[in-house]
Design a protein around this motif. Structure first.
Motif, PDB file in Angstrom:
ATOM      1  N   LEU A   9     -11.835  15.517 -13.487  1.00 36.82           N
ATOM      2  CA  LEU A   9     -11.926  16.970 -13.447  1.00 36.82           C
ATOM      3  C   LEU A   9     -13.019  17.421 -14.393  1.00 36.82           C
ATOM      4  CD1 LEU A   9     -10.727  19.730 -12.607  1.00 36.82           C
ATOM      5  CD2 LEU A   9      -9.254  19.552 -14.618  1.00 36.82           C
ATOM      6  N   VAL A  58      -2.558  22.071 -12.315  1.00 39.48           N
ATOM      7  CA  VAL A  58      -3.452  22.099 -13.480  1.00 39.48           C
ATOM      8  C   VAL A  58      -3.874  23.528 -13.798  1.00 39.48           C
ATOM      9  CG1 VAL A  58      -5.773  21.458 -14.281  1.00 39.48           C
ATOM     10  CG2 VAL A  58      -4.283  19.734 -13.257  1.00 39.48           C
ATOM     11  N   GLY A  62      -2.052  23.729 -16.993  1.00 35.23           N
ATOM     12  CA  GLY A  62      -2.993  22.986 -17.821  1.00 35.23           C
ATOM     13  C   GLY A  62      -2.997  21.509 -17.466  1.00 35.23           C
ATOM     14  N   LEU A  63      -3.786  20.758 -18.207  1.00 35.04           N
ATOM     15  CA  LEU A  63      -3.931  19.331 -17.929  1.00 35.04           C
ATOM     16  C   LEU A  63      -2.647  18.566 -18.237  1.00 35.04           C
ATOM     17  CD1 LEU A  63      -7.471  18.779 -19.454  1.00 35.04           C
ATOM     18  CD2 LEU A  63      -6.869  18.904 -17.036  1.00 35.04           C
TER      19      LEU A  63
END
Length: 71
Positions: A9, A58, A62-63
């Motif tokens: 990403l 995501v 978030g990650l």
């Protein structure tokens, strides 16, 4: 046959991408930017399977702490 691919990403602008610098330019037919809603609604198959849901997660949460495994 089993194939393993790794995806990363990143954030980039359209000007950052130059397909002539790709390692296998002969296999690239076109490039384009997709919004999440376009990815969700397309009739085309998006690979890897599960990518759209992972991207949505995501963007919302978030990650992940660990790399995601898609099959």
């Amino acid at each position: 046959m089993r194939q393993v691919e790794k995806y990363f990403l990143t954030r980039a602008s359209p000007d950052d991408l130059d397909i002539t610098r790709a390692t296998q330019t002969d296999t690239i037919q076109s490039i384009r930017w997709w919004s999440l809603s376009e990815l969700r609604s397309t009739a085309e198959t998006v690979y890897p399977l599960g990518l759209v849901d992972l991207l949505a997660d995501v963007l919302t949460n978030g990650l992940p702490d660990e790399p995601a495994l898609l099959q």
